[in-house]
Design a protein around this motif. Sequence first.
Motif, PDB file in Angstrom:
ATOM      1  N   GLU A 218     -46.966  39.897  10.805  1.00 26.59           N
ATOM      2  CA  GLU A 218     -47.379  40.914  11.771  1.00 26.59           C
ATOM      3  C   GLU A 218     -48.761  40.602  12.318  1.00 26.59           C
ATOM      4  OE1 GLU A 218     -49.202  44.185  13.647  1.00 26.59           O
ATOM      5  OE2 GLU A 218     -49.894  43.421  11.697  1.00 26.59           O
ATOM      6  N   TRP A 219     -49.684  40.206  11.428  1.00 17.24           N
ATOM      7  CA  TRP A 219     -51.047  39.891  11.867  1.00 17.24           C
ATOM      8  C   TRP A 219     -51.024  38.696  12.826  1.00 17.24           C
ATOM      9  CZ3 TRP A 219     -54.817  36.102  11.820  1.00 17.24           C
ATOM     10  CH2 TRP A 219     -56.122  36.537  12.069  1.00 17.24           C
ATOM     11  N   SER A 220     -50.308  37.643  12.469  1.00 16.15           N
ATOM     12  CA  SER A 220     -50.242  36.452  13.324  1.00 16.15           C
ATOM     13  C   SER A 220     -49.578  36.763  14.654  1.00 16.15           C
ATOM     14  CB  SER A 220     -49.472  35.336  12.615  1.00 16.15           C
ATOM     15  OG  SER A 220     -50.159  34.899  11.460  1.00 16.15           O
ATOM     16  N   GLY A 221     -48.629  37.682  14.644  1.00 13.38           N
ATOM     17  CA  GLY A 221     -47.912  38.018  15.860  1.00 13.38           C
ATOM     18  C   GLY A 221     -48.779  38.660  16.920  1.00 13.38           C
ATOM     19  N   ARG A 222     -49.960  39.106  16.550  1.00 11.74           N
ATOM     20  CA  ARG A 222     -50.867  39.733  17.511  1.00 11.74           C
ATOM     21  C   ARG A 222     -51.819  38.732  18.161  1.00 11.74           C
ATOM     22  NH1 ARG A 222     -54.148  42.949  14.837  1.00 11.74           N
ATOM     23  NH2 ARG A 222     -53.284  42.960  12.739  1.00 11.74           N
ATOM     24  N   CYS A 223     -51.716  37.462  17.806  1.00  6.76           N
ATOM     25  CA  CYS A 223     -52.565  36.440  18.423  1.00  6.76           C
ATOM     26  C   CYS A 223     -52.176  36.277  19.892  1.00  6.76           C
ATOM     27  CB  CYS A 223     -52.420  35.119  17.680  1.00  6.76           C
ATOM     28  SG  CYS A 223     -53.364  33.755  18.405  1.00  6.76           S
ATOM     29  N   THR A 224     -53.159  36.391  20.785  1.00  7.88           N
ATOM     30  CA  THR A 224     -52.871  36.349  22.220  1.00  7.88           C
ATOM     31  C   THR A 224     -52.913  34.940  22.803  1.00  7.88           C
ATOM     32  OG1 THR A 224     -55.212  36.788  22.689  1.00  7.88           O
ATOM     33  CG2 THR A 224     -53.730  38.696  22.577  1.00  7.88           C
ATOM     34  N   TYR A 225     -53.361  33.967  22.033  1.00  4.04           N
ATOM     35  CA  TYR A 225     -53.437  32.592  22.544  1.00  4.04           C
ATOM     36  C   TYR A 225     -52.044  31.968  22.548  1.00  4.04           C
ATOM     37  CZ  TYR A 225     -54.438  27.574  22.731  1.00  4.04           C
ATOM     38  OH  TYR A 225     -54.452  26.250  23.061  1.00  4.04           O
ATOM     39  N   ASP A 226     -51.637  31.433  23.689  1.00  6.83           N
ATOM     40  CA  ASP A 226     -50.329  30.777  23.785  1.00  6.83           C
ATOM     41  C   ASP A 226     -50.440  29.405  24.430  1.00  6.83           C
ATOM     42  OD1 ASP A 226     -50.912  31.489  26.363  1.00  6.83           O
ATOM     43  OD2 ASP A 226     -49.029  32.538  26.758  1.00  6.83           O
ATOM     44  N   GLY A 227     -51.584  28.747  24.232  1.00 11.27           N
ATOM     45  CA  GLY A 227     -51.836  27.449  24.837  1.00 11.27           C
ATOM     46  C   GLY A 227     -51.215  26.302  24.067  1.00 11.27           C
ATOM     47  N   ALA A 228     -51.653  25.107  24.418  1.00 11.05           N
ATOM     48  CA  ALA A 228     -51.038  23.882  23.898  1.00 11.05           C
ATOM     49  C   ALA A 228     -51.283  23.662  22.416  1.00 11.05           C
ATOM     50  CB  ALA A 228     -51.552  22.676  24.692  1.00 11.05           C
ATOM     51  N   HIS A 229     -52.306  24.300  21.875  1.00  9.84           N
ATOM     52  CA  HIS A 229     -52.676  24.046  20.474  1.00  9.84           C
ATOM     53  C   HIS A 229     -52.481  25.293  19.616  1.00  9.84           C
ATOM     54  CE1 HIS A 229     -54.368  20.181  21.665  1.00  9.84           C
ATOM     55  NE2 HIS A 229     -54.972  20.799  22.654  1.00  9.84           N
ATOM     56  N   ARG A 230     -51.422  26.041  19.875  1.00  7.91           N
ATOM     57  CA  ARG A 230     -51.247  27.333  19.208  1.00  7.91           C
ATOM     58  C   ARG A 230     -51.211  27.197  17.682  1.00  7.91           C
ATOM     59  NH1 ARG A 230     -50.051  32.640  19.486  1.00  7.91           N
ATOM     60  NH2 ARG A 230     -48.703  33.458  17.841  1.00  7.91           N
ATOM     61  N   ASP A 231     -50.506  26.209  17.157  1.00 10.26           N
ATOM     62  CA  ASP A 231     -50.401  26.087  15.698  1.00 10.26           C
ATOM     63  C   ASP A 231     -51.776  25.889  15.063  1.00 10.26           C
ATOM     64  OD1 ASP A 231     -47.678  26.406  15.875  1.00 10.26           O
ATOM     65  OD2 ASP A 231     -47.206  24.284  15.606  1.00 10.26           O
ATOM     66  N   ASP A 232     -52.604  25.019  15.653  1.00  8.53           N
ATOM     67  CA  ASP A 232     -53.936  24.768  15.107  1.00  8.53           C
ATOM     68  C   ASP A 232     -54.827  26.004  15.256  1.00  8.53           C
ATOM     69  OD1 ASP A 232     -53.896  21.759  14.461  1.00  8.53           O
ATOM     70  OD2 ASP A 232     -53.117  21.831  16.492  1.00  8.53           O
ATOM     71  N   VAL A 233     -54.720  26.674  16.379  1.00  7.17           N
ATOM     72  CA  VAL A 233     -55.525  27.869  16.613  1.00  7.17           C
ATOM     73  C   VAL A 233     -55.132  28.976  15.644  1.00  7.17           C
ATOM     74  CG1 VAL A 233     -55.910  29.753  18.262  1.00  7.17           C
ATOM     75  CG2 VAL A 233     -56.098  27.375  19.010  1.00  7.17           C
ATOM     76  N   LEU A 234     -53.848  29.196  15.466  1.00  5.11           N
ATOM     77  CA  LEU A 234     -53.405  30.252  14.563  1.00  5.11           C
ATOM     78  C   LEU A 234     -53.788  29.933  13.122  1.00  5.11           C
ATOM     79  CD1 LEU A 234     -52.007  32.915  14.158  1.00  5.11           C
ATOM     80  CD2 LEU A 234     -49.804  31.713  14.067  1.00  5.11           C
ATOM     81  N   ARG A 235     -53.680  28.682  12.722  1.00  3.64           N
ATOM     82  CA  ARG A 235     -54.101  28.332  11.348  1.00  3.64           C
ATOM     83  C   ARG A 235     -55.587  28.590  11.179  1.00  3.64           C
ATOM     84  NH1 ARG A 235     -52.117  29.359   7.338  1.00  3.64           N
ATOM     85  NH2 ARG A 235     -50.155  28.610   8.276  1.00  3.64           N
ATOM     86  N   SER A 236     -56.385  28.256  12.183  1.00  7.08           N
ATOM     87  CA  SER A 236     -57.824  28.527  12.099  1.00  7.08           C
ATOM     88  C   SER A 236     -58.095  30.025  12.044  1.00  7.08           C
ATOM     89  CB  SER A 236     -58.547  27.904  13.298  1.00  7.08           C
ATOM     90  OG  SER A 236     -58.535  26.498  13.218  1.00  7.08           O
ATOM     91  N   ALA A 237     -57.342  30.807  12.809  1.00  8.56           N
ATOM     92  CA  ALA A 237     -57.513  32.258  12.766  1.00  8.56           C
ATOM     93  C   ALA A 237     -57.168  32.811  11.393  1.00  8.56           C
ATOM     94  CB  ALA A 237     -56.639  32.915  13.832  1.00  8.56           C
ATOM     95  N   LEU A 238     -56.121  32.295  10.780  1.00  7.38           N
ATOM     96  CA  LEU A 238     -55.748  32.733   9.435  1.00  7.38           C
ATOM     97  C   LEU A 238     -56.834  32.375   8.425  1.00  7.38           C
ATOM     98  CD1 LEU A 238     -51.987  31.741   9.634  1.00  7.38           C
ATOM     99  CD2 LEU A 238     -52.847  34.064   9.238  1.00  7.38           C
ATOM    100  N   VAL A 239     -57.456  31.207   8.586  1.00  4.91           N
ATOM    101  CA  VAL A 239     -58.569  30.833   7.711  1.00  4.91           C
ATOM    102  C   VAL A 239     -59.714  31.838   7.866  1.00  4.91           C
ATOM    103  CG1 VAL A 239     -60.400  29.142   7.334  1.00  4.91           C
ATOM    104  CG2 VAL A 239     -58.035  28.388   7.569  1.00  4.91           C
ATOM    105  N   LEU A 240     -60.077  32.163   9.102  1.00  2.00           N
ATOM    106  CA  LEU A 240     -61.166  33.107   9.326  1.00  2.00           C
ATOM    107  C   LEU A 240     -60.828  34.477   8.744  1.00  2.00           C
ATOM    108  CD1 LEU A 240     -62.298  32.240  12.965  1.00  2.00           C
ATOM    109  CD2 LEU A 240     -63.159  31.354  10.797  1.00  2.00           C
ATOM    110  N   LYS A 241     -59.581  34.886   8.859  1.00  2.81           N
ATOM    111  CA  LYS A 241     -59.170  36.160   8.268  1.00  2.81           C
ATOM    112  C   LYS A 241     -59.329  36.125   6.746  1.00  2.81           C
ATOM    113  CE  LYS A 241     -57.204  40.293   8.266  1.00  2.81           C
ATOM    114  NZ  LYS A 241     -57.933  41.495   8.745  1.00  2.81           N
TER     115      LYS A 241
END
Length: 620
Positions: A218-241
């Motif tokens: 649910e938390w990841s599903g709220r990420c608004t970034y949908d660019g070319a590097h989504r997997d790397d961005v989402l993993r970084s966001a999870l680290v920051l969380k």
Amino acid sequence: MTDRPIEDYAIIGDTCTTALVARDGSIDWLCWPCHDSPAVFLRLLDEGKGGACEILLDGLRETRRRYRPGTTILETTFVTATGTLTLTDFMPLHPLDEVPDEGPDGAPHGRIVRLATCTSGTVTGRFRVRPTFNYARDGAALEPEPGGTVLCRRLGKPEGVCVAATLPLTVAGDRVEAAFALANGEGASLVLSHREDDDGDVGQAAASLSATQDYWEEWSGRCTYDGAHRDDVLRSALVLKLLTHAPSGGIIAAATTSLPEAVPGTRNFDYRYVWMRDASFTVTAFVNLGYVREAAEFLRFLRDADKTLGRDLKLMYGINGRVPEEEILGHLRGWRGVGPVRIGNAASGQDQYDIYGEFLVALHAFLDAVDYDPPVKVNDHLAEVLGHLTDHVIRCRHAPDHGIWELRDEKRQILHTKGMLWVALDRAVQIAQEVDVASPERVEEWRRVAAEIRAEYHEKGWNSHVGAYTQAYGSDDLDAAVLRTVLFGAFDAHSPRVAATLEAVSAGLGDGDLIYRYRNADGFEHPEATFAACAFWRVGCLALAGRTEEAEPLFSRLLERGNDLGLFAEEIDAASGEQRGNVPQGFTHMAIINHAVRLDRAARHRESRTDEPCQWAVGA
């Protein structure tokens, strides 16, 4: 295997604390119950004295791992001579029935759950738990309990670690073991809890896994970034969380202490605290991905930590109080024998005036994200906080400081600091243009002083002999932090002098795609490794200058420098490619997010076919 590479580690956590899991499944780092609590497992920093929670398999041949998509749930698959086993590691964090306006957005259970499932053939082995309390300074008493659990108690203290399992537990000296022999489809569970009255409830481990997966998806599903590097961005966001501390709202700089920035060397520091700078640009990264609540939670932390409403803003804070005095733990050898092992941080007493700019960037980004309609507790004191922060800027504008790199020698007139002072006043003016927080006369003063600061650092920061903006007024030393000021608009990215500085930094501080933050003497022996975030700043400067054909492939190559899970420490050894410094490092993962966003906006800017310069304040 001893002294595993830093990049061997994965992270799990529950927004109260984290644990590091090695490639072979050993939990080698755990501070309980909070990020900055004394370590219970610290084999990461001493193979012999530091405890761990291991899984030991007979006939092991191969290991691979992954995170379940959109979660922090780690799956490690082991191939043995007789079969295959998957180990699922997580710290339970369940969704709330209703998320409050402030406070934790999930329910942590204070546990580590390890689920071992045989997926083919048969697999034999055992779990081994060996806690070493208070950074291995205190002994442990292992006490079997009714119901089959074992309480590992810190000698002379009430706290301990409760070990529960679906397997029989045996006590052997200073460790608890649980042997297993699993056939295809069979499984076993091990649960660790830091609460004495918690038996681990091993029968509910599967249900807890499902609930934890629901929370993270649910938390990841709220990420608004949908660019070319989504997997790397989402993993970084999870680290920051994971680096947040949900009870307080604080955001720590990294999960560990004393992983060395130089080998050999003595550049080993404790990063388990809330740096105003690091937390502020982490807030900006969250805002860039649509996670506005995390930004509001950090403002809550500051409101509680600094009752002066910005009058006494500090460089760093402890999660639940002050940062402890720096202390060397001489009984620990350090990772690969590179000491010293430090807890606490002496830099907490330094003067680093760029933090006013850092915080005002984050505050401006947050206010913009909520359309300048912040929560009442923010809005009620906004004028007062803004007044105090701008007073700080005006008062210290001519003062030397230790700067972003926390140099432990003399203070200097550091260019990065001066640029961030301009940024502070610039963002204050932008806020005042949207909400009534200051008189027109006061806002005009901010504009005037900002212009004076900008004119001064443009003049005094340029070194014609070097052909670049340098680290400090009158200095010949290059500093990658100057690139960072460009990202915030303190310099024009299209300026010939900025272009010359970028080339000078790339040549003088660069090693291929990587960048050292500086090369000058700083009071420590032995040069450190390259600083990962600096390489991403070069990406941002290239993008802002319109050189995206260089920036985009560079960004992709830098992402490949992470480990197999996309995790980064603070630094990278240019010669070996090994990671250095504390891990995972929020500074690096924030840079990944912000520069992915910047490149995405650059691509959209190109598609719009406008001739207007491309400038965005998305962070550094």
